[in-house]
Design an enzyme around this catalytic site. Sequence first.
Site, mmCIF file in Angstrom:
data_model
loop_
_atom_site.group_PDB
_atom_site.id
_atom_site.type_symbol
_atom_site.label_atom_id
_atom_site.label_comp_id
_atom_site.label_asym_id
_atom_site.label_seq_id
_atom_site.Cartn_x
_atom_site.Cartn_y
_atom_site.Cartn_z
ATOM 1 N N ARG A 24 31.579 4.040 21.488
ATOM 2 C CA ARG A 24 32.363 5.276 21.567
ATOM 3 C C ARG A 24 32.056 6.117 20.335
ATOM 4 N NH1 ARG A 24 38.450 4.172 20.766
ATOM 5 N NH2 ARG A 24 38.309 3.312 22.858
ATOM 6 N N ASP B 207 38.714 -0.220 17.985
ATOM 7 C CA ASP B 207 38.891 1.099 17.372
ATOM 8 C C ASP B 207 38.312 1.069 15.959
ATOM 9 O OD1 ASP B 207 40.222 2.199 19.516
ATOM 10 O OD2 ASP B 207 42.217 2.041 18.633
HETATM 11 C C1 FAD Z 1 39.110 8.203 23.524
HETATM 12 C C2 FAD Z 1 39.230 8.487 22.062
HETATM 13 C C3 FAD Z 1 39.278 7.423 21.177
HETATM 14 C C4 FAD Z 1 39.350 7.666 19.813
HETATM 15 N N1 FAD Z 1 39.261 6.610 18.943
HETATM 16 C C5 FAD Z 1 39.208 6.863 17.620
HETATM 17 C C6 FAD Z 1 38.964 5.816 16.676
HETATM 18 O O1 FAD Z 1 38.822 4.644 17.018
HETATM 19 N N2 FAD Z 1 38.902 6.151 15.355
HETATM 20 C C7 FAD Z 1 39.055 7.436 14.919
HETATM 21 O O2 FAD Z 1 38.938 7.682 13.713
HETATM 22 N N3 FAD Z 1 39.304 8.431 15.783
HETATM 23 C C8 FAD Z 1 39.377 8.177 17.102
HETATM 24 N N4 FAD Z 1 39.590 9.218 17.982
HETATM 25 C C9 FAD Z 1 40.042 10.539 17.468
HETATM 26 C C10 FAD Z 1 38.890 11.429 17.120
HETATM 27 O O3 FAD Z 1 38.217 10.926 15.981
HETATM 28 C C11 FAD Z 1 39.370 12.866 16.827
HETATM 29 O O4 FAD Z 1 40.255 12.842 15.757
HETATM 30 C C12 FAD Z 1 40.042 13.544 18.007
HETATM 31 O O5 FAD Z 1 39.427 13.210 19.199
HETATM 32 C C13 FAD Z 1 39.984 15.073 17.856
HETATM 33 O O6 FAD Z 1 38.652 15.480 17.781
HETATM 34 P P1 FAD Z 1 37.889 16.313 18.939
HETATM 35 O O7 FAD Z 1 36.526 15.704 19.061
HETATM 36 O O8 FAD Z 1 38.670 16.297 20.171
HETATM 37 O O9 FAD Z 1 37.658 17.726 18.343
HETATM 38 P P2 FAD Z 1 38.706 18.830 17.718
HETATM 39 O O10 FAD Z 1 37.806 19.846 17.119
HETATM 40 O O11 FAD Z 1 39.687 18.159 16.856
HETATM 41 O O12 FAD Z 1 39.412 19.375 18.997
HETATM 42 C C14 FAD Z 1 38.760 20.100 20.008
HETATM 43 C C15 FAD Z 1 39.813 20.673 20.935
HETATM 44 O O13 FAD Z 1 40.542 19.628 21.568
HETATM 45 C C16 FAD Z 1 41.920 19.928 21.666
HETATM 46 N N5 FAD Z 1 42.676 18.985 20.806
HETATM 47 C C17 FAD Z 1 42.163 18.144 19.885
HETATM 48 N N6 FAD Z 1 43.128 17.398 19.319
HETATM 49 C C18 FAD Z 1 44.281 17.792 19.879
HETATM 50 C C19 FAD Z 1 45.637 17.393 19.724
HETATM 51 N N7 FAD Z 1 45.983 16.436 18.873
HETATM 52 N N8 FAD Z 1 46.584 18.019 20.475
HETATM 53 C C20 FAD Z 1 46.239 18.955 21.363
HETATM 54 N N9 FAD Z 1 44.964 19.378 21.576
HETATM 55 C C21 FAD Z 1 44.005 18.822 20.839
HETATM 56 C C22 FAD Z 1 42.063 21.340 21.197
HETATM 57 O O14 FAD Z 1 41.888 22.164 22.322
HETATM 58 C C23 FAD Z 1 40.900 21.488 20.241
HETATM 59 O O15 FAD Z 1 40.499 22.802 20.075
HETATM 60 C C24 FAD Z 1 39.467 8.998 19.344
HETATM 61 C C25 FAD Z 1 39.418 10.054 20.232
HETATM 62 C C26 FAD Z 1 39.285 9.824 21.577
HETATM 63 C C27 FAD Z 1 39.197 10.987 22.504
#
Ligand code: FAD
Length: 316
Positions: free
Chosen positions: A192, A142
């Site tokens: 990722r 991560d």
């Molecule tokens: C498999 C995976 C691994 C990850 N690993 C890391 C990592 O190692 N380091 C790191 O900094 N970040 C990590 N993240 C988190 C990532 O950086 C984002 O903070 C997170 O995925 C929200 O961003 P988004 O791309 O979904 O877009 P957003 O614009 O945040 O969300 C898009 C849509 O997704 C849905 N959504 C998003 N978040 C939520 C929530 N919490 N609850 C409910 N619905 C929601 C909503 O419908 C929203 O409109 C990871 C995410 C994923 C999916």
Amino acid sequence: MRPLREGLLILSRSRALKRLVTTLPVSSSVVRSYVPGERVDDVVRAVTRLAEQGLHATVDHLGEDTTDVEQAEAAVAAYAELLKQLSAHGLSHRAEVSVKLTAIGLALPDEAAPGGGFKIALENARAICRAARNAGTTVTLDMEDHHWTDATLAILRELRKDFPETGAVLQAYLHRTEADCRDLAYEGSRVRLCKGAYDEPADVAWTDPADVDRSYVRCLKVLLAGQGYPMIATHDPRLIEIAASLASRYGRAQGTYEYQMLFGIRPLEQQRLAEAGETVRVYVPYGTEWYGYLMRRLAERPRNLSFFLTSLVSKK
Ligand SMILES: Cc1cc2nc3c(=O)[nH]c(=O)nc-3n(C[C@H](O)[C@H](O)[C@H](O)COP(=O)(O)OP(=O)(O)OC[C@H]3O[C@@H](n4cnc5c(N)ncnc54)[C@H](O)[C@@H]3O)c2cc1C
């Protein structure tokens, strides 16, 4: 919305609030919606259910910012047990593990051991990679806040000498990430790409969501045009649509990349993509140290905060 997000991310580091909040039973509906449980049994059950739906998993034993060597060793032991259980339940082909390097010692001071936190985390990560390989699966490191980016990528380089299957995470909100994508878009390199979950200053990261999205698309192009195995980690419907059209533009067959989403977020979309023949991997966190993870999820979706506060107030 931005000050609320920043506030929640600052609170995610508060030890006092953590002590208060973690007295909340894990069955509280908001925690439960993001974390299937505290024990290995809970996560094995969750991964089994996902596998039955045609989904893959990457399992995170929750923990970060470890403050002593014993705690780091306990995290390594927890991963060893987790990998043993995944293998015993025939889930190794479906589930890998995700590891935060600060959970296994990266933040420990130089006095903790010769070579300091870097050496401890590297050796611990090696032990987890070995256990994963013995179990027939892989590890992804991560990515935490930007203070750790260089050290994490340095440990990745070391690990890949012996365990080239080790995955990396890059965060589109950092200015440096497009260049990091270019460095890591080589054959066999699993990367990722996510937006990034921490509160980062404007001198290292884009703070406007539209800029983060634009950066995500530029990074995606580099990864999909390259030779590696991109892992497209987002729930954002627009980015998923763009990823699909870029995959076809760059001649990427299904299975030469994958989508990733977090446990409990957009499960119907996870299902839809899997039914369309895509590889979909769900990030499944488990364990007692769910506080920091939960606060980052609330920061992404502050509208969940009201449910969370209600469960806090009504706790026995
Ligand atoms: C498999 C995976 C691994 C990850 N690993 C890391 C990592 O190692 N380091 C790191 O900094 N970040 C990590 N993240 C988190 C990532 O950086 C984002 O903070 C997170 O995925 C929200 O961003 P988004 O791309 O979904 O877009 P957003 O614009 O945040 O969300 C898009 C849509 O997704 C849905 N959504 C998003 N978040 C939520 C929530 N919490 N609850 C409910 N619905 C929601 C909503 O419908 C929203 O409109 C990871 C995410 C994923 C999916």
